[in-house]
Design a protein around this motif. Sequence first.
Motif, PDB file in Angstrom:
ATOM      1  N   MET A 114       0.841  -1.186   0.000  1.00  0.00           N
ATOM      2  CA  MET A 114       0.000   0.000   0.000  1.00  0.00           C
ATOM      3  C   MET A 114       0.884   1.246   0.000  1.00  0.00           C
ATOM      4  N   ARG A 115       0.721   2.075  -1.043  1.00  0.00           N
ATOM      5  CA  ARG A 115       1.490   3.309  -1.172  1.00  0.00           C
ATOM      6  C   ARG A 115       0.654   4.488  -0.685  1.00  0.00           C
ATOM      7  N   TYR A 116       1.338   5.603  -0.376  1.00  0.00           N
ATOM      8  CA  TYR A 116       0.659   6.738   0.237  1.00  0.00           C
ATOM      9  C   TYR A 116       0.827   8.015  -0.575  1.00  0.00           C
ATOM     10  N   CYS A 117      -0.209   8.838  -0.556  1.00  0.00           N
ATOM     11  CA  CYS A 117      -0.183  10.106  -1.288  1.00  0.00           C
ATOM     12  C   CYS A 117       0.833  11.070  -0.695  1.00  0.00           C
ATOM     13  N   SER A 118       1.156  10.928   0.577  1.00  0.00           N
ATOM     14  CA  SER A 118       2.092  11.823   1.254  1.00  0.00           C
ATOM     15  C   SER A 118       3.530  11.587   0.828  1.00  0.00           C
ATOM     16  N   GLY A 119       3.790  10.452   0.179  1.00  0.00           N
ATOM     17  CA  GLY A 119       5.151  10.116  -0.206  1.00  0.00           C
ATOM     18  C   GLY A 119       5.906   9.333   0.848  1.00  0.00           C
ATOM     19  N   LYS A 120       5.263   9.051   1.980  1.00  0.00           N
ATOM     20  CA  LYS A 120       5.949   8.252   2.991  1.00  0.00           C
ATOM     21  C   LYS A 120       6.117   6.823   2.475  1.00  0.00           C
ATOM     22  N   PRO A 121       7.074   6.064   3.047  1.00  0.00           N
ATOM     23  CA  PRO A 121       7.319   4.706   2.537  1.00  0.00           C
ATOM     24  C   PRO A 121       6.066   3.837   2.571  1.00  0.00           C
ATOM     25  N   ALA A 122       6.029   2.883   1.648  1.00  0.00           N
ATOM     26  CA  ALA A 122       4.877   1.997   1.519  1.00  0.00           C
ATOM     27  C   ALA A 122       4.791   1.019   2.687  1.00  0.00           C
ATOM     28  N   ASP A 123       3.578   0.581   2.985  1.00  0.00           N
ATOM     29  CA  ASP A 123       3.354  -0.513   3.926  1.00  0.00           C
ATOM     30  C   ASP A 123       3.231  -1.815   3.149  1.00  0.00           C
ATOM     31  N   LEU A 124       3.735  -2.887   3.733  1.00  0.00           N
ATOM     32  CA  LEU A 124       3.698  -4.204   3.088  1.00  0.00           C
ATOM     33  C   LEU A 124       3.174  -5.220   4.086  1.00  0.00           C
ATOM     34  N   ILE A 125       2.225  -6.037   3.659  1.00  0.00           N
ATOM     35  CA  ILE A 125       1.728  -7.113   4.521  1.00  0.00           C
ATOM     36  C   ILE A 125       1.893  -8.450   3.807  1.00  0.00           C
ATOM     37  N   GLY A 126       2.288  -9.436   4.603  1.00  0.00           N
ATOM     38  CA  GLY A 126       2.499 -10.775   4.079  1.00  0.00           C
ATOM     39  C   GLY A 126       3.961 -11.032   3.774  1.00  0.00           C
ATOM     40  N   SER A 127       4.296 -12.289   3.555  1.00  0.00           N
ATOM     41  CA  SER A 127       5.638 -12.711   3.187  1.00  0.00           C
ATOM     42  C   SER A 127       5.522 -14.022   2.429  1.00  0.00           C
TER      43      SER A 127
END
Length: 270
Positions: A114-127
């Motif tokens: 999941m990427r963000y409009c603010s430009g902060k680093p993306a979140d990732l779920i799962g492996s």
Amino acid sequence: MAYLRKSVLRAPGNPGMNFKPRDLLVLLNIDDIAFMPAPDENGVVIADDIVMKPGRYGIEMYMTSGTPALTSAAEGDTDKVGFTPSLEFEHPGNEQEVREFKVNEINSRFIGIMRYCSGKPADLIGSICNPCKITPSYEGNSEGNTNKFTLAQTSKGDDIFIYKGSIPLEEPVAVIEGSATEVPFISEGRYQLSAGASEITEVTGGAHDAVISLMGCAGASPIVQNVPGKIMLRGGKNFTATDGSILTLRAFDNGGENPVWIEQSRYVNP
């Protein structure tokens, strides 16, 4: 180095405000992944690139604005506590494309970014070892016509990761010609190098902390050179962009016209 216990203070700005994710969720089928980097020693940040198998890419799925809800609850008995991250969102309508996605992907195993409009680093779920599955439901009535999806890890495990690598989508940001000596920054993402006698010595443009990945190619392999003050590679070792190889660079603002691009990671196709 092991995690050092430290205070957790209030982040600057307005950290408790509702989050604003981009409306396209990235899904990576774990069967398509050639290399999945591990998080750092503190267990949260994944700095290196996810590498896909040849000809395989992530896909994007539209999420209705305002509907994504990301959660991560810890649960379990003593000595058995783990996290179960999940993402709920809505997708408008029930057209052929979304129906085919549901039918064909209901048992697929994914990693979600999941990427963000603010430009902060993306979140990732799962492996790869604890992937996510998608659970869909559909409702059409006088008030709306919507598919609802839940993307959740299949079992307890790690919390939500922070992903700082580039996103492996099918279309690169740009294709760099085989005779090029520089890469013009357009946006964060992956840049496809072309076969030829390229000797890349500079990335022009870009902002502090931006991340790009240079993708190798078949045929005559371009070279990305270590150039002090422009491109700084680990150990001063040039990068030969062979087919399937990826070099990831992060921008560092040193007050010059262009930032210095520093190697974050490299993957050399075995």
